[in-house]
Design a protein around this motif. Structure first.
Motif: not given
Length: 387
Positions: A87, A91, A204, A289
């Motif tokens: 994540s 990101g 996400i 995230a």
């Protein structure tokens, strides 16, 4: 009308945004006063949540000592940690271009801040790290001594903390979120925040799908089966979790589907309930995230070392939180503040963003439990699992 937490949060965001367009400054200061008091209460509760959740969970897990427990816990923690790292890297690659130079709008130095009329100090009894160390010491001690008195006492303390969350914190959360969005609208920040919310939610959701496919691709060689077929078998658990928003409440369905997937009953009966407590890939992915996006918007440093520290502690702190909708974000608030430096507004945005996707994170958690069960089923043949 009895509404679940998510619709109430969404209604609070909409009403807060609309009223903020016409509300006078004194109205914003009233809500700022409520938010300041609620934030103090939330800060007071954070160490209680950590001790109340983590200590009994470790005592319960430690009471089932053995190779099966150690291997299952290790795989679950590694899966949770790697989901957080995935994540983070996703990101850092995508969020700056999506959010695009809007961080200067998000936190304008010239924005007028609505100050509360007063606040009530409620200092926490201990720091977050002290609470975590105390929870570990007590949990491991209870597991080692195998006593009943202290374990029963902490089980009741966990029930008290859980009841406080259900009866006080969760009902007041929509008002807290309403106040945050009302004041952000008055201060002229809300439009960009909501636009960024939508972009982050899409990323996400894609990450959740990717991590599930990845987990089952890893588990497939252990089970000698098609990963997509395995994932398809676990879909009833996924959709049940979407409705319940609780890993614990979904255990019966997850257990049934894992057995249908070919996992032996004795392995499934041990791994699935355990992973419902300790395997939090979906929740960790989402928290990381959301936190990263908010830090980028606020132009705060977000290097890999900082997030490795955060993710490593997060995988431990949020164990035993899945029994309560939104429990993972409640348990992680202390880490957001102590490690990542979140302030009151960032915590409120984090809660709103997390709860908006709460059911998807839970569904990712429980569906991934089936992949871990398939791996454990191969590592421990029938003779080994009976030892």
């Amino acid at each position: 009308m009895k509404l679940s937490l998510l619709p109430r949060i969404l209604i609070a965001i909409v009403i807060g945004t609309l009223l903020g367009l016409i509300a006078p400054a004194w109205c914003g200061r009233i809500m700022a006063t409520f938010n300041a008091i609620f934030s103090q209460f939330l800060g007071f509760m954070i160490p209680m949540i950590i001790v109340g959740f983590v200590a009994p969970a470790i005592a319960d897990i430690g009471g089932r000592a053995g190779k099966l427990l150690v291997v299952t816990a290790a795989i679950a923690y590694i899966a949770t940690f790697m989901a957080g790292i995935l994540s983070y890297f996703t990101g850092t690659l995508t969020f700056p271009s999506l959010i695009g130079g809007e961080e200067s709008i998000a936190i304008s130095e010239n924005a007028s801040q609505l100050l509360p009329y007063f606040t009530i100090e409620m200092p926490p009894l201990m720091t977050v790290m002290t609470a975590l160390v105390l929870a570990f010491m007590l949990g491991l001690g209870m597991a080692f001594l195998n006593g009943k008195s202290l374990k029963n006492g902490f089980s009741e303390f966990r029930d008290i903390v859980s009841k406080t969350i259900d009866a006080a914190i969760l009902p007041l959360l929509p008002i807290y979120i309403f106040g945050i969005f009302l004041n952000m609208t008055i201060e002229g920040q809300v439009g960009m925040i909501l636009k960024c919310f939508m972009k982050i939610i899409v990323i996400i959701f894609i990450l959740h799908v990717f991590i599930l496919v990845l987990q089952y691709c890893i588990a497939a060689p252990f089970a000698s089966k098609n990963p997509l077929r395995m994932l398809q078998t676990m879909l009833p658990a996924y959709f049940t979790a979407l409705g319940t928003q609780s890993s614990a409440a979904t255990i019966p369905v997850t257990l049934r589907q894992a057995i249908k997937m070919g996992v032996r009953e004795d392995i499934a009966g041990f791994v699935i309930p355990l992973c419902a407590t300790i395997h939090m890939s979906g929740s960790t992915l989402k928290i990381v995230a959301c936190a990263l996006a908010l830090m980028i918007m606020h132009n705060q440093p977000h290097d890999l070392g900082l997030f490795c520290h955060f993710i490593g502690m997060l995988g431990i702190t949020i164990i035993a939180a899945p029994g309560i909708p939104g429990g993972a974000i409640m348990a992680s608030i202390g880490l957001l503040q102590s490690i990542l430096g979140f302030d009151e507004q960032m915590v409120a945005l984090m809660i709103a963003l997390y709860i908006a996707m709460d059911s998807f994170g839970t569904a990712c958690n429980v569906t991934g439990d089936g992949a871990i069960a398939a791996i454990i089923n191969r590592i421990f043949p029938p003779e080994a699992s009976k030892q």
